[in-house]
Design a protein around this motif. Structure first.
Motif, PDB file in Angstrom:
ATOM      1  N   HIS A 102       0.870  -1.076   0.431  1.00 23.80           N
ATOM      2  CA  HIS A 102       0.507  -0.033   0.475  1.00 23.80           C
ATOM      3  C   HIS A 102       0.863   1.506   0.060  1.00 23.80           C
ATOM      4  CE1 HIS A 102      -3.835  -1.879   0.852  1.00 23.80           C
ATOM      5  NE2 HIS A 102      -3.315  -3.055   1.276  1.00 23.80           N
ATOM      6  N   GLU A 103       2.060   1.313  -0.466  1.00 19.83           N
ATOM      7  CA  GLU A 103       3.268   2.005   0.197  1.00 19.83           C
ATOM      8  C   GLU A 103       3.289   2.989   1.289  1.00 19.83           C
ATOM      9  OE1 GLU A 103       1.788   4.350  -3.670  1.00 19.83           O
ATOM     10  OE2 GLU A 103       1.377   2.583  -4.513  1.00 19.83           O
ATOM     11  N   TYR A 104       2.949   2.353   2.230  1.00 22.25           N
ATOM     12  CA  TYR A 104       3.881   2.851   3.288  1.00 22.25           C
ATOM     13  C   TYR A 104       4.606   2.462   3.784  1.00 22.25           C
ATOM     14  CZ  TYR A 104      -1.192   4.157   3.873  1.00 22.25           C
ATOM     15  OH  TYR A 104      -2.184   5.120   3.709  1.00 22.25           O
ATOM     16  N   ASN A 105       5.755   3.082   3.757  1.00 27.98           N
ATOM     17  CA  ASN A 105       6.997   2.073   4.097  1.00 27.98           C
ATOM     18  C   ASN A 105       8.350   3.408   4.498  1.00 27.98           C
ATOM     19  OD1 ASN A 105       9.110   0.021   3.755  1.00 27.98           O
ATOM     20  ND2 ASN A 105      10.287   1.034   2.130  1.00 27.98           N
ATOM     21  N   ASP A 106       7.856   4.799   5.351  1.00 25.47           N
ATOM     22  CA  ASP A 106       8.672   5.383   5.982  1.00 25.47           C
ATOM     23  C   ASP A 106       8.181   5.556   7.016  1.00 25.47           C
ATOM     24  OD1 ASP A 106      10.432   7.263   5.877  1.00 25.47           O
ATOM     25  OD2 ASP A 106       9.316   9.301   5.404  1.00 25.47           O
ATOM     26  N   PRO A 107       8.832   5.341   8.279  1.00 22.50           N
ATOM     27  CA  PRO A 107      10.483   4.332   7.478  1.00 22.50           C
ATOM     28  C   PRO A 107      10.332   3.012   7.237  1.00 22.50           C
ATOM     29  CG  PRO A 107       9.763   4.171  10.151  1.00 22.50           C
ATOM     30  CD  PRO A 107       9.248   5.173   9.722  1.00 22.50           C
ATOM     31  N   ALA A 108      11.887   2.870   6.430  1.00 15.06           N
ATOM     32  CA  ALA A 108      11.680   1.989   5.830  1.00 15.06           C
ATOM     33  C   ALA A 108      11.698   0.578   6.382  1.00 15.06           C
ATOM     34  CB  ALA A 108      13.281   1.328   5.141  1.00 15.06           C
ATOM     35  N   LEU A 109      11.188  -0.681   6.172  1.00 14.39           N
ATOM     36  CA  LEU A 109      10.550  -1.520   7.016  1.00 14.39           C
ATOM     37  C   LEU A 109      12.006  -2.562   6.285  1.00 14.39           C
ATOM     38  CD1 LEU A 109       6.671  -1.300   6.603  1.00 14.39           C
ATOM     39  CD2 LEU A 109       8.185  -0.831   8.145  1.00 14.39           C
ATOM     40  N   THR A 110      12.227  -3.710   7.001  1.00 14.28           N
ATOM     41  CA  THR A 110      12.587  -4.643   6.255  1.00 14.28           C
ATOM     42  C   THR A 110      12.361  -6.479   7.245  1.00 14.28           C
ATOM     43  OG1 THR A 110      14.744  -3.417   7.290  1.00 14.28           O
ATOM     44  CG2 THR A 110      15.256  -5.483   6.314  1.00 14.28           C
ATOM     45  N   LEU A 111      12.265  -6.884   5.968  1.00  7.92           N
ATOM     46  CA  LEU A 111      12.026  -8.433   5.616  1.00  7.92           C
ATOM     47  C   LEU A 111      12.636  -9.088   6.984  1.00  7.92           C
ATOM     48  CD1 LEU A 111      10.502  -9.118   2.514  1.00  7.92           C
ATOM     49  CD2 LEU A 111       9.154  -8.771   4.692  1.00  7.92           C
ATOM     50  N   GLY A 112      12.430  -9.762   7.599  1.00  7.42           N
ATOM     51  CA  GLY A 112      13.146 -10.412   8.267  1.00  7.42           C
ATOM     52  C   GLY A 112      12.982  -9.261   9.800  1.00  7.42           C
ATOM     53  N   SER A 113      13.812  -9.152   9.583  1.00  7.55           N
ATOM     54  CA  SER A 113      14.048  -7.746  10.838  1.00  7.55           C
ATOM     55  C   SER A 113      13.169  -7.296  11.404  1.00  7.55           C
ATOM     56  CB  SER A 113      15.603  -7.487  10.650  1.00  7.55           C
ATOM     57  OG  SER A 113      16.211  -6.794  10.223  1.00  7.55           O
ATOM     58  N   PRO A 114      11.890  -7.054  12.029  1.00 12.58           N
ATOM     59  CA  PRO A 114      11.264  -6.518  11.742  1.00 12.58           C
ATOM     60  C   PRO A 114      11.154  -5.702  13.208  1.00 12.58           C
ATOM     61  CG  PRO A 114      10.754  -8.655  12.739  1.00 12.58           C
ATOM     62  CD  PRO A 114      11.758  -8.659  12.316  1.00 12.58           C
ATOM     63  N   SER A 115      10.886  -4.026  13.114  1.00 11.20           N
ATOM     64  CA  SER A 115      10.914  -3.440  14.098  1.00 11.20           C
ATOM     65  C   SER A 115       9.796  -2.834  14.316  1.00 11.20           C
ATOM     66  CB  SER A 115      11.667  -1.600  13.508  1.00 11.20           C
ATOM     67  OG  SER A 115      11.563  -0.792  14.140  1.00 11.20           O
ATOM     68  N   TRP A 116       8.689  -3.255  15.514  1.00  8.25           N
ATOM     69  CA  TRP A 116       7.753  -2.219  16.052  1.00  8.25           C
ATOM     70  C   TRP A 116       7.778  -1.335  15.989  1.00  8.25           C
ATOM     71  CZ3 TRP A 116       3.725  -5.849  14.832  1.00  8.25           C
ATOM     72  CH2 TRP A 116       2.642  -5.775  15.467  1.00  8.25           C
ATOM     73  N   SER A 117       8.496  -0.334  16.426  1.00  8.20           N
ATOM     74  CA  SER A 117       8.457   0.506  16.766  1.00  8.20           C
ATOM     75  C   SER A 117       8.182   1.630  15.297  1.00  8.20           C
ATOM     76  CB  SER A 117       9.537   1.560  17.082  1.00  8.20           C
ATOM     77  OG  SER A 117      10.771   1.264  15.973  1.00  8.20           O
ATOM     78  N   ASP A 118       8.684   1.376  14.139  1.00  5.52           N
ATOM     79  CA  ASP A 118       8.881   1.715  12.864  1.00  5.52           C
ATOM     80  C   ASP A 118       7.360   1.452  12.042  1.00  5.52           C
ATOM     81  OD1 ASP A 118      11.067   2.510  12.748  1.00  5.52           O
ATOM     82  OD2 ASP A 118      12.100   1.458  11.741  1.00  5.52           O
ATOM     83  N   ILE A 119       6.601  -0.688  12.325  1.00  5.86           N
ATOM     84  CA  ILE A 119       6.169  -0.965  12.168  1.00  5.86           C
ATOM     85  C   ILE A 119       4.696   0.541  12.284  1.00  5.86           C
ATOM     86  CG2 ILE A 119       4.376  -3.004  12.061  1.00  5.86           C
ATOM     87  CD1 ILE A 119       6.369  -4.137  12.112  1.00  5.86           C
ATOM     88  N   ARG A 120       4.621   0.156  13.601  1.00  8.21           N
ATOM     89  CA  ARG A 120       3.613   1.249  14.085  1.00  8.21           C
ATOM     90  C   ARG A 120       3.602   2.585  13.709  1.00  8.21           C
ATOM     91  NH1 ARG A 120       3.181   5.107  18.689  1.00  8.21           N
ATOM     92  NH2 ARG A 120       1.325   5.036  19.474  1.00  8.21           N
ATOM     93  N   VAL A 121       4.739   3.423  13.422  1.00  3.76           N
ATOM     94  CA  VAL A 121       5.009   4.667  12.485  1.00  3.76           C
ATOM     95  C   VAL A 121       4.012   3.848  11.038  1.00  3.76           C
ATOM     96  CG1 VAL A 121       5.808   6.397  11.265  1.00  3.76           C
ATOM     97  CG2 VAL A 121       7.125   5.795  12.967  1.00  3.76           C
ATOM     98  N   ASN A 122       4.454   3.730  11.005  1.00  2.00           N
ATOM     99  CA  ASN A 122       3.220   3.040   9.150  1.00  2.00           C
ATOM    100  C   ASN A 122       1.758   2.771   9.182  1.00  2.00           C
ATOM    101  OD1 ASN A 122       5.587   3.549   7.116  1.00  2.00           O
ATOM    102  ND2 ASN A 122       6.513   2.647   8.441  1.00  2.00           N
TER     103      ASN A 122
END
Length: 685
Positions: A310-330
Motif C-alpha cells: 500500500h506504499e507505506y514504507n517510511d521509515p523503511a521496513l525490513t523483512l526478516g528483522s521487523p522493528s515494531w516502532s517502525d511498523i507502528r509509525v507506518n
C-alpha cells in the motif's frame, strides 16, 4: 403500495446470482445443520490430518482454489464499485463483468465450491448441491452471452454492496480485542493476551481462513496454501501471499513475548475437535525440499509486505528483522489516511482494511495508498504520539450477541425459529435494581412503559427463490418469514429490533395479542415526537485516561461520535405511505453517579450537548420505492454516524440513545447492529 412479484434470485441478474452462490457457500460452511454434528468448516478442517492422502490433498487444493477465486472476485467487485462512480464507464463495467463470469465459470472456482460442500468426498459422486450450483453458474453465463446483454445488467450500488457484504463475510479476519490496562495500553500482564486459544474470534471470522490455516499447519512440502491479497496500492497487480497472517495478535517485535502458538479447538458434544495447533516458536523450522524455511514469523513479514504494497514504507521496513516502532509509525499513517482509528495497534479495523475490507461497514472498501503530501495531526511525521489518537469506549452487548453481560437470557418462541432478549428496564423491569447485580455495571435500559422497546432477533436464513421451502414452511420471499422478514444479522447470530416482546411468527395472521406493541391495538400518537417511539439507552462513564485537558499533542481537542449499522424493510405494511424509521443520538452529561446513573433514564434536557442522526430511511428516499421488488434490493446494512461533538472538561459520562419510530403495521421495523461510541483527538481548525 403495490406488492409486485416475490423477489427471486433467478431473474438473470448475474450479480444477484453470484451473491447467492457466495451466500450459499458461506452458510454451508457456517451453519450447524443438526445438533451434535459440527458445521462443515470444522469437518473440512479436521480432514487436514489426511492431507498427504489423495482425497485430503484434493480438498486442500480445493480450499486454496476457492480462497484464490474469492480473493480475485473481491478485487473485481471493488473495481465495479469504483466504475459506478465514473462517467461513460459502461464498456469498462462490461469488461469487469465478463471477467467475473469467467472466474465463476472456471473449474478452480466451481470445483472448489463443490468440494467444500461435499459431505462424503470418498464416495466418488458430486454432492446434491452440485446440481444447484451448476444450474446457477449456467444462469450467470447465460445472462452475459454477449456484450450487449451485459450492458442490460449494469449493476446498481445495491448489487455491489450486497455482493461485497457476502465476500466480506467469507474473507474477514477478526481477532479477540487486546486486553487493556487502566491507562488504555495493551495489558501485557493479562494471560489472555498470549493464550493460544484466545487469539481468534472464530464466530465472526470468515470460514475460509481456518480451513487454510488447518491445511498449512504441519506442512511438510513446499506447497503451503495461501490466500492472495490483491489490488493493493497504485499497482493493481500488487499481490501479497498470506498463510498465517491473522492467526495471532501482534504488538511487538520481541517474538519471545508474542504468543508462541495459536490453537483452535471446536468444542463438540461428542468430543473436542482440533482445527489447528500452530507453533510460532522462532526456533522451530521446517526442513523443505528447497531449503530451510522458518515459518514462525510469516505473520510479521506479512504485515510489512501489506504495508509496503500500500506504499507505506517510511521509515523503511525490513523483512526478516521487523522493528515494531517502525511498523507502528507506518500503521498510524495508514490508519489516519484511511479514516480508521489511529491506535498504532494492529487491530481488527486495520487488519481488514489492509485486505481491502471494511470492518465498520461489514463490506468491501479499498485501502487508501500512502500520500507523501499528507499532513498528520502530530508534529513530526515519523514520531507519532505514544498513545492512540482514536478509539472506542466499551459498550455492553453492542450487537445483541452478549446478552449474558446484561443479566438477561435468550427466550424462545414456541413454534417458530425465533429467539429474543428483552432489554432491561428500571425500575420495575427484569433487571435487579442494584447495579452490583449487573455483571459489568452497565448495559441497555428501556423505558418503564408497557412497550419495553427493543428485542434481539435471531438471524434469518435466505432462500434461493420463492419456490424454496424453508424449515418454517413459508415459501414466499428471499428470507424465512416471507416478503417482510427481517433477514440476516450483519455478523453473528442476533441483531436489535425496535419492537415489543411478541415476536413475528411464520404464517401468523390476524390481530396481535395483548402482549404485543400498543397492547395489540392501534398506536396512539405521542405528544413529543409524533408517532410512538421505542427507545433504549446505555450510559458510559468517561474513563480517567481520556482527559480532554490532556491531549497527546498540543492544540488537539477531544471529540466523540456514535455509530451503528441500520437496516429498513423499506416497506409500509399499514398503508400509511411510509416505512418505520430508526435513529441514534449521543448525549454528553456533566453529572454521573456509578451507583445510580446506569439504571436511570436520561432526559435530553439534562444533556450538556448532543448529536442525533437523521431518521433512517428518509421519507424522500422511500416515498417512491415502496414496490416490494425494489425495496427488497435495498434491505442492506448501512453505516450511520452522528456528527462529532466536542468533549469538555465538565463531561463525566456519555449516553447512547437508540430510537425506533412507528409508522407502519404493529411492530416497529427498525433494525440496528454493532453500536459504537468513538472518540478522537483532532485539530479543531
Amino acid at each position: 403500495m403495490t406488492t409486485g412479484d416475490p423477489p427471486v434470485t433467478t431473474d438473470g441478474n448475474p450479480f444477484s446470482l453470484l451473491a447467492y452462490i457466495v451466500f450459499k457457500v458461506r452458510h454451508a460452511l457456517e451453519t450447524q445443520e443438526e445438533p451434535g454434528r459440527p458445521p462443515r468448516w470444522v469437518r473440512i478442517s479436521r480432514g487436514a490430518k489426511y492431507k498427504d492422502e489423495i482425497i485430503g490433498k484434493g480438498v486442500g487444493y480445493a480450499v486454496q482454489g476457492l480462497a484464490e477465486s474469492v480473493s480475485f472476485l473481491t478485487e473485481l467487485t471493488l473495481d465495479l464499485e469504483e466504475l459506478l462512480y465514473q462517467t461513460d464507464a459502461a464498456a469498462a463495467i462490461a469488461e469487469v463483468v465478463l471477467k467475473m463470469v469467467s472466474a465463476v465459470g472456471d473449474d478452480q472456482f466451481k470445483n472448489g465450491v463443490i468440494a467444500l460442500l461435499d459431505d462424503d468426498p470418498n464416495d466418488g459422486q458430486d454432492p446434491p448441491i452440485a446440481t444447484d450450483i451448476n444450474s446457477v453458474l449456467s444462469d450467470i453465463q447465460g445472462a452475459v452471452q454477449d456484450i450487449e446483454r451485459v450492458l442490460d445488467y449494469i449493476p446498481t450500488p445495491e448489487d455491489v454492496r450486497s455482493l461485497g457484504h457476502e465476500f466480506y463475510r467469507l474473507m474477514c479476519l477478526v481477532q479477540e480485542n487486546f486486553p487493556r490496562d487502566a491507562n488504555n495500553a495493551i495489558d501485557t500482564n493479562d494471560g489472555d493476551l498470549t493464550d493460544p486459544e484466545k487469539q481468534i474470534n472464530i464466530s465472526q471470522t470468515g470460514k475460509i481462513w481456518p480451513c487454510v490455516w488447518a491445511y498449512n499447519v504441519k506442512a511438510k512440502d513446499d506447497e503451503l496454501k495461501h490466500v492472495k491479497a490483491r489490488g493493493l496500492g497504485t499497482d493493481e497487480a500488487n499481490e501479497v501471499e498470506l498463510r498465517f497472517f491473522g492467526l495471532r495478535r501482534l504488538w511487538t517485535d520481541d517474538t519471545s513475548n508474542l504468543p508462541q502458538s495459536a490453537k483452535l479447538v471446536w468444542e463438540d458434544d461428542n468430543g473436542d475437535i482440533e482445527i489447528y495447533d500452530h507453533n510460532h516458536n522462532p526456533a522451530i523450522v521446517e526442513d523443505l525440499p528447497n531449503g530451510v524455511r522458518n515459518i514462525a514469523d510469516d505473520d510479521l513479514d506479512a504485515v510489512i509486505k501489506l504495508l509496503q504494497a500500500h506504499e507505506y514504507n517510511d521509515p523503511a521496513l525490513t523483512l526478516g528483522s521487523p522493528s515494531w516502532s517502525d511498523i507502528r509509525v507506518n500503521l498510524m499513517k495508514f490508519q489516519f489516511l484511511n479514516d480508521i482509528s489511529a491506535t498504532g495497534d494492529l487491530d481488527n479495523e486495520t487488519i481488514n482494511r489492509l485486505l481491502n475490507l471494511d470492518f465498520s461497514r461489514k463490506n468491501l472498501k479499498r485501502a487508501v495508498k500512502f500520500d507523501p503530501a499528507a499532513l498528520f495531526p502530530w508534529d513530526t511525521p515519523n514520531v507519532p504520539p505514544a498513545v492512540a489518537m482514536d478509539g472506542r469506549l466499551e459498550l455492553i452487548n453492542p450487537g445483541a450477541e452478549d446478552f449474558d453481560d446484561e443479566a438477561i437470557s435468550i427466550q424462545s418462541k414456541a413454534g417458530s425459529p425465533y429467539h429474543y432478549a428483552v432489554v432491561p428496564s428500571s425500575p420495575g423491569g427484569i433487571l435487579p435494581k442494584a447495579v452490583s447485580n449487573w455483571p459489568k455495571g452497565q448495559g441497555w435500559i428501556g423505558e418503564t412503559n408497557n412497550a419495553r422497546g427493543f428485542v434481539a432477533l435471531r438471524s434469518r436464513a435466505r432462500n434461493l427463490q420463492a419456490g424454496d421451502t424453508p424449515p418454517s414452511g413459508d415459501t414466499s420471499g428471499r428470507f424465512v418469514g416471507g416478503l417482510y422478514s427481517e433477514g440476516e444479522a450483519a455478523f453473528g447470530e442476533y441483531f436489535w429490533a425496535a419492537r415489543h416482546v411478541e415476536p413475528w411468527e411464520a404464517g401468523r395472521s390476524g390481530t396481535p395479542g395483548s402482549n404485543a406493541l400498543f397492547g395489540g391495538g392501534q398506536p396512539q400518537p405521542e405528544v413529543e415526537d409524533g408517532p410512538i417511539i421505542s427507545r433504549m439507552f446505555q450510559w458510559v462513564a468517561l474513563p480517567s485516561w481520556l482527559d480532554p485537558d490532556s491531549p497527546p499533542e498540543p492544540g488537539l481537542e477531544l471529540f466523540m461520535q456514535a455509530s451503528a449499522l441500520q437496516r429498513s424493510l423499506f416497506s409500509d405494511r399499514n398503508g400509511g405511505g411510509y416505512p418505520d424509521q430508526g435513529r441514534i443520538r449521543l448525549e454528553l452529561h456533566d453529572t454521573y453517579d456509578p451507583q445510580l446513573t446506569p439504571l436511570n433514564i436520561p432526559t435530553a434536557q439534562a444533556a450538556s450537548n448532543k448529536s442525533t442522526t437523521e431518521w433512517f430511511p428518509s421519507h424522500g428516499l422511500t416515498a417512491a420505492i415502496l414496490d416490494i421488488a425494489i425495496a427488497d434490493r435495498k434491505r442492506l446494512w448501512t453505516l450511520r454516524r452522528t456528527d462529532r461533538i466536542k468533549i469538555t472538561s465538565g463531561t463525566s459520562a456519555v449516553c447512547l440513545v437508540v430510537e425506533g419510530r412507528h409508522q407502519s403495521a404493529y411492530d416497529i421495523d427498525a433494525y440496528f447492529e454493532d453500536f459504537q461510541i468513538l472518540w478522537s483527538w483532532r485539530d479543531p481548525s
